[in-house]
Design a protein around this motif. Structure first.
Motif, mmCIF file in Angstrom:
data_model
loop_
_atom_site.group_PDB
_atom_site.id
_atom_site.type_symbol
_atom_site.label_atom_id
_atom_site.label_comp_id
_atom_site.label_asym_id
_atom_site.label_seq_id
_atom_site.Cartn_x
_atom_site.Cartn_y
_atom_site.Cartn_z
ATOM 1 N N GLY A 53 0.763 -1.132 0.058
ATOM 2 C CA GLY A 53 0.009 0.195 0.044
ATOM 3 C C GLY A 53 0.840 1.288 0.038
ATOM 4 N N ARG A 101 0.140 -8.850 -1.674
ATOM 5 C CA ARG A 101 -0.669 -7.725 -1.213
ATOM 6 C C ARG A 101 -1.053 -7.878 0.612
ATOM 7 N NH1 ARG A 101 -5.193 -6.581 -5.831
ATOM 8 N NH2 ARG A 101 -3.483 -5.892 -7.365
ATOM 9 N N SER A 103 -1.556 -6.941 3.947
ATOM 10 C CA SER A 103 -2.109 -5.888 4.558
ATOM 11 C C SER A 103 -2.632 -5.849 6.098
ATOM 12 C CB SER A 103 -3.466 -5.470 3.711
ATOM 13 O OG SER A 103 -4.307 -6.479 3.837
#
Length: 129
Positions: A53, A101, A103
């Motif tokens: 991110g 990804r 997160s």
């Protein structure tokens, strides 16, 4: 997956260098990338990391002097190093996580060298006083 680190060299204290890490086989925007360094006779230590991110983390000793960044289009990760000190002398390695990804991981995850599955060959940075 391959990582190719470059940009190291000899620089005087107070100078700057920019390290580059070229990734192939992975889109860097989807995986955490870290920079680590290993000085002679010492263990490999965390320097900086960037999450998928975009959030970044740094070891305290380089905060305000180093900046990690990413070029998603070209799958490149950079480490801009300013105000270099002799104690920054080390072999610098880029590393890539294998978790797509990520997160929900905490900060400690990104600082841990065991998180990273792929490593570049290292590039030597020497800072003279």
């Amino acid at each position: 997956v391959q990582l190719q680190a470059s940009g190291g060299g000899l620089v005087q204290a107070g100078g700057s260098l920019r390290l580059s890490c070229a990734a192939s086989g992975r889109a860097v925007k989807d995986y955490a990338t870290g920079w680590f360094r290993q000085a002679l006779g010492k263990e490999r230590e965390f320097v900086a990391a960037i999450r998928p991110g975009g959030r970044t983390y740094y070891v305290d000793s380089v905060k305000g002097r180093f900046t990690i960044s990413r070029d998603n289009a070209n799958d490149m990760v950079y480490l801009q190093m300013d105000s270099l000190k002799p104690e920054d002398t080390a072999v610098y390695y880029c590393a890539l996580d294998n978790l797509f990804r990520s997160s929900l991981r905490d900060e400690a995850y990104y600082r841990n060298r065991l998180t990273y599955d792929y490593w570049g060959q290292g590039t030597l940075v020497t800072v003279s006083s």
